[in-house]
Write a protein that holds these residues in place. Sequence first.
Motif, PDB file in Angstrom:
ATOM      1  N   SER A  92     -13.153  -1.776   1.238  1.00  0.00           N
ATOM      2  CA  SER A  92     -14.384  -2.790   1.032  1.00  0.00           C
ATOM      3  C   SER A  92     -14.122  -3.602  -0.264  1.00  0.00           C
ATOM      4  CB  SER A  92     -15.717  -2.055   0.673  1.00  0.00           C
ATOM      5  OG  SER A  92     -15.552  -1.010  -0.169  1.00  0.00           O
ATOM      6  N   GLY A  93     -13.023  -3.522  -0.793  1.00  0.00           N
ATOM      7  CA  GLY A  93     -12.966  -3.919  -2.401  1.00  0.00           C
ATOM      8  C   GLY A  93     -12.319  -5.728  -2.149  1.00  0.00           C
ATOM      9  N   PRO A  94     -12.504  -6.669  -2.907  1.00  0.00           N
ATOM     10  CA  PRO A  94     -12.038  -7.795  -3.080  1.00  0.00           C
ATOM     11  C   PRO A  94     -10.699  -8.178  -2.991  1.00  0.00           C
ATOM     12  CG  PRO A  94     -12.738  -7.522  -5.279  1.00  0.00           C
ATOM     13  CD  PRO A  94     -12.895  -6.075  -4.361  1.00  0.00           C
ATOM     14  N   GLU A  95     -10.151  -9.251  -2.372  1.00  0.00           N
ATOM     15  CA  GLU A  95      -8.647  -9.463  -2.576  1.00  0.00           C
ATOM     16  C   GLU A  95      -8.264  -9.586  -4.056  1.00  0.00           C
ATOM     17  OE1 GLU A  95      -7.141 -12.335   1.379  1.00  0.00           O
ATOM     18  OE2 GLU A  95      -8.099 -13.012  -0.364  1.00  0.00           O
ATOM     19  N   GLN A  96      -6.987  -9.124  -4.382  1.00  0.00           N
ATOM     20  CA  GLN A  96      -6.454  -9.211  -5.575  1.00  0.00           C
ATOM     21  C   GLN A  96      -5.553 -10.502  -5.625  1.00  0.00           C
ATOM     22  OE1 GLN A  96      -4.426  -5.392  -5.701  1.00  0.00           O
ATOM     23  NE2 GLN A  96      -6.230  -4.181  -6.196  1.00  0.00           N
ATOM     24  N   ALA A  97      -5.259 -11.300  -6.672  1.00  0.00           N
ATOM     25  CA  ALA A  97      -4.408 -12.411  -6.776  1.00  0.00           C
ATOM     26  C   ALA A  97      -3.434 -12.041  -8.101  1.00  0.00           C
ATOM     27  CB  ALA A  97      -5.373 -13.630  -7.010  1.00  0.00           C
ATOM     28  N   ARG A  98      -2.601 -12.660  -7.836  1.00  0.00           N
ATOM     29  CA  ARG A  98      -1.347 -12.174  -8.889  1.00  0.00           C
ATOM     30  C   ARG A  98      -0.810 -13.816  -9.068  1.00  0.00           C
ATOM     31  NH1 ARG A  98      -3.644  -8.425  -9.560  1.00  0.00           N
ATOM     32  NH2 ARG A  98      -3.059  -6.466  -9.393  1.00  0.00           N
ATOM     33  N   ILE A  99      -0.314 -14.004 -10.106  1.00  0.00           N
ATOM     34  CA  ILE A  99       0.492 -15.361 -10.504  1.00  0.00           C
ATOM     35  C   ILE A  99       1.896 -15.247  -9.957  1.00  0.00           C
ATOM     36  CG2 ILE A  99       1.169 -16.792 -12.286  1.00  0.00           C
ATOM     37  CD1 ILE A  99      -1.407 -16.089 -13.730  1.00  0.00           C
ATOM     38  N   LEU A 100       2.424 -16.241  -9.595  1.00  0.00           N
ATOM     39  CA  LEU A 100       3.958 -16.122  -8.953  1.00  0.00           C
ATOM     40  C   LEU A 100       4.384 -17.314  -9.617  1.00  0.00           C
ATOM     41  CD1 LEU A 100       5.780 -14.957  -6.749  1.00  0.00           C
ATOM     42  CD2 LEU A 100       4.881 -16.714  -5.095  1.00  0.00           C
ATOM     43  N   ARG A 146       0.580   4.405  -1.683  1.00  0.00           N
ATOM     44  CA  ARG A 146       0.200   5.065  -0.385  1.00  0.00           C
ATOM     45  C   ARG A 146      -1.012   4.235   0.533  1.00  0.00           C
ATOM     46  NH1 ARG A 146      -3.784   9.172  -2.806  1.00  0.00           N
ATOM     47  NH2 ARG A 146      -3.972   7.564  -4.359  1.00  0.00           N
ATOM     48  N   THR A 147      -1.543   3.349  -0.166  1.00  0.00           N
ATOM     49  CA  THR A 147      -2.418   2.236   0.784  1.00  0.00           C
ATOM     50  C   THR A 147      -1.667   1.559   1.447  1.00  0.00           C
ATOM     51  OG1 THR A 147      -2.865   0.943  -0.982  1.00  0.00           O
ATOM     52  CG2 THR A 147      -4.417   2.769  -0.664  1.00  0.00           C
ATOM     53  N   ASN A 148      -0.410   1.210   1.445  1.00  0.00           N
ATOM     54  CA  ASN A 148       0.437   0.117   1.801  1.00  0.00           C
ATOM     55  C   ASN A 148       0.503   0.110   3.557  1.00  0.00           C
ATOM     56  OD1 ASN A 148       1.892  -2.403   1.409  1.00  0.00           O
ATOM     57  ND2 ASN A 148       3.807  -1.331   2.516  1.00  0.00           N
ATOM     58  N   ALA A 149       0.474   1.559   3.907  1.00  0.00           N
ATOM     59  CA  ALA A 149       0.408   1.548   5.565  1.00  0.00           C
ATOM     60  C   ALA A 149      -0.890   0.682   5.883  1.00  0.00           C
ATOM     61  CB  ALA A 149       0.200   2.925   6.017  1.00  0.00           C
ATOM     62  N   ARG A 150      -2.020   0.671   5.321  1.00  0.00           N
ATOM     63  CA  ARG A 150      -3.287  -0.077   5.579  1.00  0.00           C
ATOM     64  C   ARG A 150      -3.137  -1.591   5.324  1.00  0.00           C
ATOM     65  NH1 ARG A 150      -7.600  -1.736   3.368  1.00  0.00           N
ATOM     66  NH2 ARG A 150      -7.134  -0.840   1.598  1.00  0.00           N
ATOM     67  N   THR A 151      -2.768  -1.683   4.164  1.00  0.00           N
ATOM     68  CA  THR A 151      -2.873  -3.123   3.265  1.00  0.00           C
ATOM     69  C   THR A 151      -1.731  -4.091   4.020  1.00  0.00           C
ATOM     70  OG1 THR A 151      -1.600  -2.359   1.287  1.00  0.00           O
ATOM     71  CG2 THR A 151      -4.006  -2.131   1.386  1.00  0.00           C
ATOM     72  N   ARG A 152      -0.469  -3.584   3.939  1.00  0.00           N
ATOM     73  CA  ARG A 152       0.675  -4.225   4.341  1.00  0.00           C
ATOM     74  C   ARG A 152       0.866  -5.267   3.267  1.00  0.00           C
ATOM     75  NH1 ARG A 152       3.381  -0.616   7.243  1.00  0.00           N
ATOM     76  NH2 ARG A 152       2.197  -0.363   9.352  1.00  0.00           N
ATOM     77  N   ASN A 153       0.596  -4.900   1.855  1.00  0.00           N
ATOM     78  CA  ASN A 153       0.684  -5.778   0.880  1.00  0.00           C
ATOM     79  C   ASN A 153       2.214  -6.452   0.765  1.00  0.00           C
ATOM     80  OD1 ASN A 153      -2.015  -6.429   0.194  1.00  0.00           O
ATOM     81  ND2 ASN A 153      -2.171  -4.861  -0.912  1.00  0.00           N
ATOM     82  N   ASP A 154       3.214  -5.452   0.842  1.00  0.00           N
ATOM     83  CA  ASP A 154       4.499  -5.795   0.881  1.00  0.00           C
ATOM     84  C   ASP A 154       5.119  -6.856   1.833  1.00  0.00           C
ATOM     85  OD1 ASP A 154       4.249  -4.100   2.969  1.00  0.00           O
ATOM     86  OD2 ASP A 154       6.439  -3.474   2.772  1.00  0.00           O
ATOM     87  N   ARG A 155       4.366  -6.893   2.892  1.00  0.00           N
ATOM     88  CA  ARG A 155       4.586  -7.847   3.986  1.00  0.00           C
ATOM     89  C   ARG A 155       3.812  -9.096   3.755  1.00  0.00           C
ATOM     90  NH1 ARG A 155       4.629  -4.782   9.790  1.00  0.00           N
ATOM     91  NH2 ARG A 155       6.229  -3.440   9.463  1.00  0.00           N
ATOM     92  N   ARG A 156       2.637  -9.161   3.370  1.00  0.00           N
ATOM     93  CA  ARG A 156       1.834 -10.398   2.644  1.00  0.00           C
ATOM     94  C   ARG A 156       2.558 -10.935   1.607  1.00  0.00           C
ATOM     95  NH1 ARG A 156      -4.060  -9.302   3.792  1.00  0.00           N
ATOM     96  NH2 ARG A 156      -4.550  -7.467   5.020  1.00  0.00           N
ATOM     97  N   VAL A 157       2.776 -10.487   0.630  1.00  0.00           N
ATOM     98  CA  VAL A 157       3.547 -11.158  -0.537  1.00  0.00           C
ATOM     99  C   VAL A 157       4.793 -11.551  -0.095  1.00  0.00           C
ATOM    100  CG1 VAL A 157       4.644 -10.673  -2.814  1.00  0.00           C
ATOM    101  CG2 VAL A 157       2.143  -9.466  -2.154  1.00  0.00           C
ATOM    102  N   THR A 158       5.539 -10.812   0.721  1.00  0.00           N
ATOM    103  CA  THR A 158       6.898 -11.698   1.289  1.00  0.00           C
ATOM    104  C   THR A 158       6.482 -12.718   2.003  1.00  0.00           C
ATOM    105  OG1 THR A 158       7.866  -9.702   1.170  1.00  0.00           O
ATOM    106  CG2 THR A 158       8.957 -11.125   2.619  1.00  0.00           C
ATOM    107  N   ALA A 159       5.455 -12.871   2.836  1.00  0.00           N
ATOM    108  CA  ALA A 159       5.324 -14.064   3.755  1.00  0.00           C
ATOM    109  C   ALA A 159       4.688 -15.056   2.873  1.00  0.00           C
ATOM    110  CB  ALA A 159       4.211 -13.829   4.677  1.00  0.00           C
ATOM    111  N   GLN A 160       3.991 -14.834   1.713  1.00  0.00           N
ATOM    112  CA  GLN A 160       3.550 -15.625   1.100  1.00  0.00           C
ATOM    113  C   GLN A 160       4.415 -16.617   0.247  1.00  0.00           C
ATOM    114  OE1 GLN A 160      -0.739 -14.847  -1.029  1.00  0.00           O
ATOM    115  NE2 GLN A 160      -0.443 -13.049   0.414  1.00  0.00           N
TER     116      GLN A 160
END
Length: 195
Positions: A92-100, A146-160
């Motif tokens: 239920s949390g908001p998206e997190q943004a990071r500077i690249l 631990r939450t990466n199976a749900r968030t797939r943040n590694d794939r999201r960041v790679t794609a972006q």
Amino acid sequence: MKKIIVALLVSGLSLFSSATQAQGIAPTAPIEYSEKVHVEDSNSVTLYQHALSWTQEKFPYNPKSNVQANPEAKEISLTGTSKIKMAAAKASGPEQARILHFNFRFGITEQGYSYTVGTFRVVPDEKEPAVTVPLEDYIKQLSEERTNARTRNDRRVTAQANAVASDVASAFRSYMNSQPVVKDGEVGLPTDGEE
């Protein structure tokens, strides 16, 4: 006989699981876009001036920093800035943004020019903007959460990051292709009646 079959099955499964685990922790390849562009009868000074104009006036990922232009070597480099967005650890949390941050490099070659978009770095904590982590290391950290199976943040960041590299390269190449080419030895573009 049964013991031999069981032993073979167990050893086969252990080899399979070892290979699967090794694939899961494989290092991430660096994200980069590089291209060497052949330009017939080009004037290296003109190409350099076009590239310099693009970095000064058209560069799409600001703020930019570490701008270095070397007219003698006909090389340009700078650091651009973008953002990546990730899913929150809680559903239920908001998206997190990071500077690249990333580097753009341009140089003249014997046949035309080359350019590279790469050396991506992430600012993991916005309270400490000077601290950066190589993108590959950051993606590895995300994949181990631990939450990466749900968030797939590694794939999201790679794609972006791939999208940023592609967008910068596309914007630069489009700009360079739209500029007039001046051949070596010519002062300017031919006027009407000249051939």
